[in-house]
Design an enzyme around this catalytic site. Structure first.
Site, PDB file in Angstrom:
ATOM      1  N   HIS A 140     -13.357   3.317   4.153  1.00 42.83           N
ATOM      2  CA  HIS A 140     -13.522   1.873   4.358  1.00 42.83           C
ATOM      3  C   HIS A 140     -14.934   1.450   3.956  1.00 42.83           C
ATOM      4  CE1 HIS A 140     -13.760  -1.753   7.262  1.00 42.83           C
ATOM      5  NE2 HIS A 140     -13.273  -2.116   6.096  1.00 42.83           N
TER       6      HIS A 140
ATOM      7  N   ASN B  49     -14.681  -3.206  12.661  1.00 44.50           N
ATOM      8  CA  ASN B  49     -13.876  -4.425  12.733  1.00 44.50           C
ATOM      9  C   ASN B  49     -13.221  -4.583  14.104  1.00 44.50           C
ATOM     10  OD1 ASN B  49     -14.521  -5.366  10.221  1.00 44.50           O
ATOM     11  ND2 ASN B  49     -12.719  -4.532   9.201  1.00 44.50           N
TER      12      ASN B  49
ATOM     13  N   TYR C 201     -25.888  -0.862  10.135  1.00 42.52           N
ATOM     14  CA  TYR C 201     -25.744  -0.843   8.675  1.00 42.52           C
ATOM     15  C   TYR C 201     -24.592  -1.695   8.141  1.00 42.52           C
ATOM     16  CZ  TYR C 201     -29.341   2.673   8.355  1.00 42.52           C
ATOM     17  OH  TYR C 201     -30.544   3.318   8.420  1.00 42.52           O
TER      18      TYR C 201
ATOM     19  N   LYS D  60       0.830  -1.212   0.000  1.00 41.16           N
ATOM     20  CA  LYS D  60       0.000   0.000   0.000  1.00 41.16           C
ATOM     21  C   LYS D  60       0.871   1.272   0.000  1.00 41.16           C
ATOM     22  CE  LYS D  60      -4.169  -2.026   2.038  1.00 41.16           C
ATOM     23  NZ  LYS D  60      -5.169  -1.955   0.988  1.00 41.16           N
TER      24      LYS D  60
HETATM   25  P1  NAD Z   1      -8.567  -8.791  -3.836  1.00 39.76           P
HETATM   26  O1  NAD Z   1      -7.479  -9.752  -3.617  1.00 39.76           O
HETATM   27  O2  NAD Z   1      -9.887  -9.287  -4.340  1.00 39.76           O
HETATM   28  O3  NAD Z   1      -8.082  -7.648  -4.848  1.00 39.76           O
HETATM   29  C1  NAD Z   1      -6.860  -6.961  -4.755  1.00 39.76           C
HETATM   30  C2  NAD Z   1      -6.466  -6.501  -6.145  1.00 39.76           C
HETATM   31  O4  NAD Z   1      -5.354  -5.629  -6.024  1.00 39.76           O
HETATM   32  C3  NAD Z   1      -6.048  -7.627  -7.093  1.00 39.76           C
HETATM   33  O5  NAD Z   1      -6.793  -7.550  -8.289  1.00 39.76           O
HETATM   34  C4  NAD Z   1      -4.557  -7.359  -7.355  1.00 39.76           C
HETATM   35  O6  NAD Z   1      -4.159  -7.713  -8.660  1.00 39.76           O
HETATM   36  C5  NAD Z   1      -4.481  -5.861  -7.109  1.00 39.76           C
HETATM   37  N1  NAD Z   1      -3.140  -5.396  -6.747  1.00 39.76           N
HETATM   38  C6  NAD Z   1      -2.274  -5.942  -5.858  1.00 39.76           C
HETATM   39  N2  NAD Z   1      -1.162  -5.199  -5.769  1.00 39.76           N
HETATM   40  C7  NAD Z   1      -1.324  -4.154  -6.611  1.00 39.76           C
HETATM   41  C8  NAD Z   1      -0.528  -3.034  -6.957  1.00 39.76           C
HETATM   42  N3  NAD Z   1       0.675  -2.836  -6.406  1.00 39.76           N
HETATM   43  N4  NAD Z   1      -0.996  -2.158  -7.852  1.00 39.76           N
HETATM   44  C9  NAD Z   1      -2.229  -2.326  -8.416  1.00 39.76           C
HETATM   45  N5  NAD Z   1      -3.037  -3.386  -8.129  1.00 39.76           N
HETATM   46  C10 NAD Z   1      -2.592  -4.276  -7.243  1.00 39.76           C
HETATM   47  O7  NAD Z   1      -8.762  -8.012  -2.447  1.00 39.76           O
HETATM   48  P2  NAD Z   1     -10.070  -7.312  -1.857  1.00 39.76           P
HETATM   49  O8  NAD Z   1     -10.844  -8.304  -1.063  1.00 39.76           O
HETATM   50  O9  NAD Z   1     -10.749  -6.540  -2.938  1.00 39.76           O
HETATM   51  O10 NAD Z   1      -9.413  -6.316  -0.793  1.00 39.76           O
HETATM   52  C11 NAD Z   1      -8.761  -5.137  -1.181  1.00 39.76           C
HETATM   53  C12 NAD Z   1      -8.620  -4.204   0.009  1.00 39.76           C
HETATM   54  O11 NAD Z   1      -9.916  -3.938   0.547  1.00 39.76           O
HETATM   55  C13 NAD Z   1      -7.794  -4.783   1.174  1.00 39.76           C
HETATM   56  O12 NAD Z   1      -7.089  -3.730   1.777  1.00 39.76           O
HETATM   57  C14 NAD Z   1      -8.864  -5.305   2.117  1.00 39.76           C
HETATM   58  O13 NAD Z   1      -8.441  -5.356   3.452  1.00 39.76           O
HETATM   59  C15 NAD Z   1      -9.944  -4.254   1.931  1.00 39.76           C
HETATM   60  N6  NAD Z   1     -11.290  -4.696   2.278  1.00 39.76           N
HETATM   61  C16 NAD Z   1     -11.715  -5.945   1.950  1.00 39.76           C
HETATM   62  C17 NAD Z   1     -12.995  -6.336   2.287  1.00 39.76           C
HETATM   63  C18 NAD Z   1     -13.484  -7.707   1.932  1.00 39.76           C
HETATM   64  O14 NAD Z   1     -14.351  -8.218   2.647  1.00 39.76           O
HETATM   65  N7  NAD Z   1     -13.021  -8.308   0.851  1.00 39.76           N
HETATM   66  C19 NAD Z   1     -13.849  -5.453   2.959  1.00 39.76           C
HETATM   67  C20 NAD Z   1     -13.393  -4.163   3.252  1.00 39.76           C
HETATM   68  C21 NAD Z   1     -12.103  -3.794   2.916  1.00 39.76           C
END
Ligand code: NAD
Length: 452
Positions: free
Chosen positions: A162, A212, A370, A119
């Site tokens: 978020h 969370n 929510y 990140k």
């Molecule tokens: P995911 O694995 O489905 O998607 C992540 C994407 O990021 C992938 O497509 C990957 O190719 C891309 N990626 C990785 N490194 C990269 C980079 N350097 N540059 C550009 N793209 C890159 O993950 P997700 O579930 O969508 O989660 C993403 C974020 O959202 C995380 O921080 C997670 O904690 C947060 N989040 C997830 C949820 C959930 O329930 N899935 C809920 C809220 C927040």
């Protein structure tokens, strides 16, 4: 329900925000085309904000394009969108691997893997590409917004946004304020929340933010109960009888046990679970609903594979691991199950108020109603504490502390309210038009409590 109605109207009343004028968000960007990135892109598109979605992985970009377009076509089939509207929404999302397309975005939301190094790299890269006045947000669930801001030369324009999964459907949005996040950035975030038709709640920058962080304690207790010999299905049934759409074990199966384990590791020593049950399940590839097995098993023929089915194998695993850890089995009442889960939420909620991570008890209630399916007729966890009587909740928490250990140490704010015979609702009469009386619960940048 009336409390929720009024709490919603309070959400955007934040000290020192009023004079700030929000920036206009005419174009948005999303980095990471996974589950969250795709949902966030749909959210912008359906609110009429054009959005550019960037990912380093070409396959992910293709898959996201297909998912998003498939979703719009499904809405046409269901009669929720006309062909014309679907086409327009499709046109407003650009999928690309060319980062320079983000240059003109007023706001970019990062949704890449939950890894601080990745990140920080993305934020540094965005800082060099996005126009200087553009805001940079992270969709992280747990990580430090200040550490991401420090990778840029515009920390005042960095914040957390978020979203909850699925982002295009879930109405909750936590706006996370970093140490340097400016009043104008926050005002813009609230305006974005309104445009996207979300219930936007301000949170301080602390592990897990509001929702969370509280859920981790709730899941900790669910685990503890199972380690003491209560079947996961029984724990979930008690929570459902209270009015939640699902219990903590079905919820963990839905979000993925691998994610749960990852979070547990990030939490370090304070992570949930005194046994290795979670590690064992992940080793066995029981990753939750997506793997058709987690704490429960799933069968395509039962509820389209989404209905949790009790699995004695998991109950045995809990018993086995508990024996190894020296945890004696106990018989518990439904009342104790309910109290341990709900009071864990209330105690952590009180800490978050005390620490300034949450601004008002009502904000916490909105997050839970929510974002986590807390039954609205109980008003949210903090309202429920008032309903039960804070003094009774406090007394029970002290009993739990004596019986189970320091994870139950009651918050000082909870103790104060209990001892004065007051309620959370009455102890937090935050009035933005006066400066007095808000110090106790006021939030200063970075979520540090001001006792001034
Ligand atoms: P995911 O694995 O489905 O998607 C992540 C994407 O990021 C992938 O497509 C990957 O190719 C891309 N990626 C990785 N490194 C990269 C980079 N350097 N540059 C550009 N793209 C890159 O993950 P997700 O579930 O969508 O989660 C993403 C974020 O959202 C995380 O921080 C997670 O904690 C947060 N989040 C997830 C949820 C959930 O329930 N899935 C809920 C809220 C927040």
């Amino acid at each position: 329900m009336r409390h929720i109605f009024f709490a919603e109207r309070e959400l955007s009343k934040v000290p020192e925000l009023d004079p700030a004028s929000p920036l206009t968000i005419a174009k948005a960007g999303v980095v990471g085309a996974g589950t969250m990135g795709s949902g966030i892109a749909i959210t912008f598109a359906q609110s009429g904000v054009p959005v550019v979605v960037v990912d380093t992985n070409e396959e992910a970009v293709d898959k996201a394009r297909q998912t998003v377009m498939g979703m719009f076509m499904y809405q046409v089939q269901k009669g929720r969108l006309t062909q014309e509207e679907a086409w327009q929404r499709g046109q407003s999302i650009t999928f690309t691997d060319d980062w320079s397309e983000l240059a003109g975005a007023d706001l970019v939301v990062e949704a890449v893997f939950e890894d601080l190094d990745v990140k920080r790299e993305v934020f540094a890269k965005l800082d060099g590409i996005v126009k200087p006045e553009g805001l940079l947000a992270s969709n992280t669930s747990t990580l430090d917004i200040d550490a991401m801001a420090a990778a840029t030369k515009r920390p005042e324009k960095v914040l957390g946004l978020h979203f909850f999964v699925p982002a295009n459907i879930m109405p909750l949005l936590e706006i996370v304020r970093g140490r340097a996040t400016s009043a104008q950035t926050l005002a813009t975030a609230f305006a974005v929340g309104k445009t996207l038709k979300k219930k936007a709640v301000l949170a301080g920058n602390a592990f897990g933010f509001i929702g969370n962080r509280m859920v981790f304690d709730y899941v900790r207790e669910a685990f503890a109960l199972a380690e003491e010999g209560t079947a996961p299905a029984r724990v979930d049934a008690v929570v459902k009888a209270f009015g939640f759409p699902m219990g903590p074990f079905a919820m963990s199966d839905l979000s993925g046990l691998d994610i749960g384990l990852h979070v547990q590791k990030l939490q370090g020593k304070s992570g949930q679970g005194r046994t290795n049950v979670l590690e064992r399940l992940v080793e066995q590839k029981r990753l939750g609903q997506k793997a058709m097995a987690g704490f429960f098993k799933y069968d395509k023929a039962v509820g389209k594979g989404r209905e949790p089915i009790a699995d004695p194998v998991v109950e045995q695993l809990f018993a086995q691991e508990a024996r190894k850890a020296g945890i004696a089995p106990r018989v518990v009442t439904d009342r104790e199950i309910r109290e341990r889960l709900l009071y864990a939420l209330i105690n952590r909620g009180a800490y978050l108020l005390e620490e300034g991570i949450a601004l008002r008890p009502g904000d916490i209630d909105i997050v839970f109603v929510y974002g986590y399916g807390f039954p609205p007729h109980h008003g949210g966890p903090m309202w429920y504490a008032d309903e039960v009587g804070v003094a009774l909740v406090y007394e029970r928490i002290r009993e739990f502390e004596a019986a189970f250990g320091p994870q139950w140490k009651p918050s000082a704010l909870l103790a104060r309210i209990a001892e004065s015979g007051a309620t959370f609702a009455a102890s937090s009469c935050f009035d933005p038009s006066t400066s007095s009386g808000q110090a106790e619960l006021s939030m200063t940048p970075g979520g540090v409590v001001s006792n001034a």
